[in-house]
Design a protein around this motif. Structure first.
Motif, short mmCIF file in Angstrom:
data_model
loop_
_atom_site.label_atom_id
_atom_site.label_comp_id
_atom_site.label_asym_id
_atom_site.label_seq_id
_atom_site.Cartn_x
_atom_site.Cartn_y
_atom_site.Cartn_z
N ARG A 6 0.82 -1.20 0.00
CA ARG A 6 0.00 0.00 0.00
C ARG A 6 0.86 1.26 0.00
O ARG A 6 1.67 1.47 0.90
CB ARG A 6 -0.91 -0.01 1.23
N GLU A 7 0.70 2.10 -1.03
CA GLU A 7 1.44 3.35 -1.10
C GLU A 7 0.70 4.44 -0.31
O GLU A 7 -0.45 4.27 0.08
CB GLU A 7 1.63 3.77 -2.56
N TYR A 8 1.37 5.58 -0.12
CA TYR A 8 0.83 6.60 0.77
C TYR A 8 -0.56 7.07 0.34
O TYR A 8 -1.48 7.15 1.16
CB TYR A 8 1.78 7.80 0.85
N HIS A 9 -0.73 7.37 -0.94
CA HIS A 9 -1.98 7.97 -1.38
C HIS A 9 -3.16 7.00 -1.31
O HIS A 9 -4.31 7.43 -1.25
CB HIS A 9 -1.84 8.52 -2.80
N GLU A 10 -2.90 5.70 -1.34
CA GLU A 10 -3.98 4.72 -1.37
C GLU A 10 -4.16 4.02 -0.03
O GLU A 10 -4.68 2.90 0.04
CB GLU A 10 -3.69 3.69 -2.47
N THR A 211 5.76 13.61 -1.83
CA THR A 211 5.07 12.79 -0.84
C THR A 211 4.95 11.35 -1.31
O THR A 211 5.20 10.40 -0.55
CB THR A 211 3.67 13.36 -0.56
N TRP A 212 4.59 11.17 -2.57
CA TRP A 212 4.46 9.81 -3.12
C TRP A 212 5.80 9.10 -3.14
O TRP A 212 5.90 7.94 -2.74
CB TRP A 212 3.87 9.90 -4.53
N ARG A 281 6.15 2.16 0.88
CA ARG A 281 4.91 1.42 1.01
C ARG A 281 4.74 0.94 2.44
O ARG A 281 5.72 0.66 3.13
CB ARG A 281 4.90 0.22 0.05
N ALA A 282 3.49 0.85 2.86
CA ALA A 282 3.21 0.39 4.21
C ALA A 282 3.59 -1.07 4.36
O ALA A 282 3.37 -1.88 3.45
CB ALA A 282 1.73 0.59 4.53
#
Length: 297
Positions: A6-10, A211-212, A281-282
């Motif tokens: 999971r990336e930051y924006h999602e 940020t991404w 990514r998380a």
């Protein structure tokens, strides 16, 4: 998508009715932002200025924006059930090392931009300062980092993630959240000047890309603070006016210098972040922060 990818924006993808929650979150935080600005701009700031503190207008404008920061964390928690610490980054904390590396890139870049503005203004000598003006400038310098952080957590944080819930593929949600938040960021600065609008749009795009790429808001917050601090020094102390907080101030082709700096800074942070191997990514802990019902585990 697996939680670890999971990336930051999602980050809010997978939460039950995430699109609806995203719409509610966006409306709620923007309403809070407008309400705070209306209260401060329509009552508090005029009252303080009328009381004999005209130089307080700039720090109060920063305070108005900084005041929205706790509400950003609150809206994320209420609307998505996700603890506030996951707003900082995909690591679930504010990564000081990431911020420090970004500072090495952005501080020299925006200091040079400020110096260039000063020279193009004719290198004016600093005006005579009163105790009131000196206090106002000091307060502005102290509040600018908080104001910058609040804007990044609002636009590149909560709003970016909320808009991303409306789109499926990761690249589409990234592009649309970047576009929407950049436009909102420019619009909320209240200027109709095309040069200044172009700079705000470029800055918003740069902050979203940073940020991404870094997986969090640390670098974008540092970039925002560096830009604002440079603007304060040049436009208030050296130039002796408050153009930095004046939406009616005229822009000029000189804004292209600022846009160029945004491009250079974005590239610089991108390279530094890649070499440092910043988490984008998380991991499993990040994925476990979200359940299908939107409750924090």
């Amino acid at each position: 998508m697996a939680p670890e990818a999971r990336e930051y924006h999602e980050f809010f993808r997978g939460i039950r009715r995430s699109g609806l929650r995203g719409a509610v979150a966006a409306v709620a935080i923007l309403a809070i932002y407008v309400g705070l600005a209306a209260a401060m701009g329509g009552w508090v700031v005029p009252a303080i200025v009328a009381a004999g503190f005209p130089d307080a207008r700039l720090p109060l404008s920063f305070l108005t924006i900084a005041a929205v920061l706790p509400f950003v964390f609150l809206v994320q928690r209420v609307c998505f059930g996700v603890p506030g610490r996951w707003l900082h980054s995909v690591a679930g904390r504010f990564r000081w090392a990431v911020a420090g590396r970004a500072a090495l890139v952005v501080v020299p870049a925006f200091a040079l931009l400020g110096a260039a503005d000063w020279v193009l203004d004719g290198a004016p000598a600093p005006p005579a300062t009163s105790l009131a003006m000196g206090t106002a400038i000091l307060l502005a310098l102290l509040l600018a980092p908080l104001q910058s952080m609040a804007e990044e957590y609002l636009f590149r944080g909560l709003l970016t993630r909320s808009v991303a819930t409306w789109f499926g593929p990761s690249i589409v949600s990234l592009a649309m959240s970047l576009l929407v938040t950049a436009v909102l960021f420019a619009a909320f600065h209240g200027t109709a000047d095309p040069w200044r609008l172009a700079f705000y749009l470029a800055f918003g795009v740069a902050a979203s890309l940073i940020t991404w790429r870094t997986g969090g808001l640390e670098s974008a917050s540092v970039m925002h603070a560096a830009n604002n601090l440079a603007a304060i020094v040049v436009t208030v102390w050296l130039a002796g006016d408050h153009r930095v907080a004046d939406p009616d101030a005229a822009g000029s082709p000189r804004q292209l210098l600022g846009i160029a700096v945004c491009v250079i800074v974005t590239a610089g942070i991108w390279i530094v972040s890649s070499r440092a191997g910043d988490q984008r990514r998380a991991d499993g802990a990040g994925g476990s922060a979200i359940s299908s019902g939107g409750r924090a585990r």
